[in-house]
Design a protein around this motif. Sequence first.
Motif, PDB file in Angstrom:
ATOM      1  N   ILE A 181      57.201 -10.984 138.577  1.00 51.74           N
ATOM      2  CA  ILE A 181      55.859 -10.464 138.778  1.00 51.74           C
ATOM      3  C   ILE A 181      55.809  -8.953 138.549  1.00 51.74           C
ATOM      4  N   LEU A 182      54.816  -8.525 137.764  1.00 48.49           N
ATOM      5  CA  LEU A 182      54.595  -7.105 137.512  1.00 48.49           C
ATOM      6  C   LEU A 182      53.459  -6.630 138.413  1.00 48.49           C
ATOM      7  N   ILE A 183      53.736  -5.625 139.235  1.00 49.95           N
ATOM      8  CA  ILE A 183      52.734  -5.045 140.131  1.00 49.95           C
ATOM      9  C   ILE A 183      52.259  -3.730 139.531  1.00 49.95           C
ATOM     10  N   VAL A 184      50.977  -3.660 139.198  1.00 53.45           N
ATOM     11  CA  VAL A 184      50.404  -2.441 138.622  1.00 53.45           C
ATOM     12  C   VAL A 184      49.448  -1.869 139.669  1.00 53.45           C
ATOM     13  N   GLU A 185      49.940  -0.928 140.451  1.00 52.43           N
ATOM     14  CA  GLU A 185      49.202  -0.402 141.606  1.00 52.43           C
ATOM     15  C   GLU A 185      49.668   1.025 141.873  1.00 52.43           C
ATOM     16  N   ASP A 186      48.713   1.981 141.941  1.00 54.77           N
ATOM     17  CA  ASP A 186      49.106   3.380 142.135  1.00 54.77           C
ATOM     18  C   ASP A 186      49.079   3.820 143.592  1.00 54.77           C
ATOM     19  N   ASP A 187      48.734   2.923 144.517  1.00 59.04           N
ATOM     20  CA  ASP A 187      48.867   3.194 145.943  1.00 59.04           C
ATOM     21  C   ASP A 187      50.269   2.735 146.351  1.00 59.04           C
ATOM     22  N   ASN A 188      51.183   3.687 146.529  1.00 57.40           N
ATOM     23  CA  ASN A 188      52.585   3.345 146.747  1.00 57.40           C
ATOM     24  C   ASN A 188      52.803   2.503 147.997  1.00 57.40           C
ATOM     25  N   ASP A 189      52.070   2.817 149.072  1.00 51.46           N
ATOM     26  CA  ASP A 189      52.234   2.046 150.302  1.00 51.46           C
ATOM     27  C   ASP A 189      51.808   0.589 150.099  1.00 51.46           C
ATOM     28  N   LEU A 190      50.687   0.377 149.436  1.00 53.08           N
ATOM     29  CA  LEU A 190      50.215  -0.979 149.182  1.00 53.08           C
ATOM     30  C   LEU A 190      51.144  -1.703 148.225  1.00 53.08           C
ATOM     31  N   ALA A 191      51.595  -1.005 147.179  1.00 54.35           N
ATOM     32  CA  ALA A 191      52.506  -1.623 146.219  1.00 54.35           C
ATOM     33  C   ALA A 191      53.804  -2.061 146.893  1.00 54.35           C
ATOM     34  N   GLU A 192      54.299  -1.228 147.798  1.00 51.65           N
ATOM     35  CA  GLU A 192      55.521  -1.562 148.522  1.00 51.65           C
ATOM     36  C   GLU A 192      55.306  -2.774 149.421  1.00 51.65           C
ATOM     37  N   LEU A 193      54.159  -2.835 150.077  1.00 53.87           N
ATOM     38  CA  LEU A 193      53.844  -3.967 150.944  1.00 53.87           C
ATOM     39  C   LEU A 193      53.738  -5.255 150.126  1.00 53.87           C
ATOM     40  N   ILE A 194      53.060  -5.185 148.983  1.00 56.36           N
ATOM     41  CA  ILE A 194      52.924  -6.349 148.111  1.00 56.36           C
ATOM     42  C   ILE A 194      54.289  -6.822 147.637  1.00 56.36           C
ATOM     43  N   ALA A 195      55.100  -5.881 147.200  1.00 56.54           N
ATOM     44  CA  ALA A 195      56.428  -6.226 146.689  1.00 56.54           C
ATOM     45  C   ALA A 195      57.280  -6.878 147.782  1.00 56.54           C
ATOM     46  N   MET A 196      57.170  -6.368 148.994  1.00 60.36           N
ATOM     47  CA  MET A 196      57.947  -6.923 150.100  1.00 60.36           C
ATOM     48  C   MET A 196      57.574  -8.376 150.350  1.00 60.36           C
ATOM     49  N   HIS A 197      56.269  -8.661 150.403  1.00 59.97           N
ATOM     50  CA  HIS A 197      55.834 -10.032 150.691  1.00 59.97           C
ATOM     51  C   HIS A 197      56.140 -10.980 149.523  1.00 59.97           C
ATOM     52  N   LEU A 198      56.090 -10.464 148.311  1.00 63.26           N
ATOM     53  CA  LEU A 198      56.459 -11.302 147.169  1.00 63.26           C
ATOM     54  C   LEU A 198      57.954 -11.590 147.181  1.00 63.26           C
ATOM     55  N   LEU A 245      59.819 -11.811 149.807  1.00 62.92           N
ATOM     56  CA  LEU A 245      60.053 -12.785 150.865  1.00 62.92           C
ATOM     57  C   LEU A 245      59.747 -14.202 150.385  1.00 62.92           C
ATOM     58  N   GLN A 246      58.900 -14.324 149.374  1.00 63.51           N
ATOM     59  CA  GLN A 246      58.598 -15.628 148.791  1.00 63.51           C
ATOM     60  C   GLN A 246      59.587 -16.010 147.690  1.00 63.51           C
ATOM     61  N   GLY A 247      60.529 -15.126 147.408  1.00 64.56           N
ATOM     62  CA  GLY A 247      61.544 -15.442 146.407  1.00 64.56           C
ATOM     63  C   GLY A 247      61.252 -14.922 145.022  1.00 64.56           C
ATOM     64  N   HIS A 248      60.200 -14.096 144.881  1.00 63.27           N
ATOM     65  CA  HIS A 248      59.848 -13.576 143.563  1.00 63.27           C
ATOM     66  C   HIS A 248      60.622 -12.296 143.256  1.00 63.27           C
ATOM     67  N   GLU A 249      60.783 -12.028 141.967  1.00 64.84           N
ATOM     68  CA  GLU A 249      61.327 -10.758 141.517  1.00 64.84           C
ATOM     69  C   GLU A 249      60.149  -9.885 141.093  1.00 64.84           C
ATOM     70  N   ILE A 290      55.746 -17.624 153.697  1.00 68.73           N
ATOM     71  CA  ILE A 290      56.073 -18.966 153.280  1.00 68.73           C
ATOM     72  C   ILE A 290      57.516 -18.997 152.805  1.00 68.73           C
ATOM     73  N   PRO A 291      58.339 -19.965 153.221  1.00 71.59           N
ATOM     74  CA  PRO A 291      59.714 -20.044 152.758  1.00 71.59           C
ATOM     75  C   PRO A 291      59.774 -20.104 151.244  1.00 71.59           C
ATOM     76  N   PRO A 292      60.712 -19.395 150.601  1.00 68.10           N
ATOM     77  CA  PRO A 292      60.795 -19.360 149.152  1.00 68.10           C
ATOM     78  C   PRO A 292      60.858 -20.737 148.516  1.00 68.10           C
TER      79      PRO A 292
END
Length: 246
Positions: free
Chosen positions: A13-30, A32-36, A3-5
């Motif tokens: 946003i604080l991401i609390v996730e110990d699966d590094n691959d999933l955390a990285e994917l979540i952070a990337m999509h957030l 792209l939405q304009g979140h820090e 979705i455009p920012p």
Amino acid sequence: MSIPPSTVEQGQILIVEDDNDLAELIAMHLSLQGHETTRVTSLGVAQLHLSQTQYDLIILDRGLEDGDGITLCQSLRHKQNWLPVLMLTARNSEIDKVAGLEAGADDYLTKPFSVLEFQARVRTILRRRSHRSSCAYHSEGDTHIPATLSLNGLVINPELHHVEINHHAVQLTATEFTLLYFLAQKPGRVYSKEELLQQVWQTDFSGYQHTVCSTVNRLRTKLEHANPNQPFIHTVWGVGYKFEAA
């Protein structure tokens, strides 16, 4: 697909996730939405960041290296901190979902989940956070001071996030509280699920239909447990839900 920012409520946003691959994917999509975003892998480090930084949302995994994410959510709510929490977990049973919501989580996603649904739920939580005051908390003539409602033994104080029935406190999650306050402002008025999605959840995302039903049921159970002789939330079959104080 992202979705455009400009169409999204942006936040920290604080991401609390110990699966590094999933955390990285979540952070990337957030992003792209304009979140820090800030990524941490444990409850201890998450608590440290929460003490130092003001966030708009926590993406919280349950199975972490130093404990269950549900304990962090409970700790926040115990301190009357209503920072939104989107809980992630590989546990997909109904009992686990209810446990997360009862701990005070605003929403719950089971792994694996689609990116589009994840983005929709983040948008909804942030939009609901920013519009909470204008949606439900206002008194006539003053949109800045929330009105305390007193209805047949039920008292709802939005400033203190406090509900009591016959002088006994009722513990509600942030979403349950917002839903109750919204319904109680117009006793007898029937709201469809679609209207509640728009007015309380601030979304038209169809994936929330079940969330409306489960939230209403939990709210009704808590109120009836406090006073079995006075049902406040009623189902109008085929139409929706209403609040009745009489």
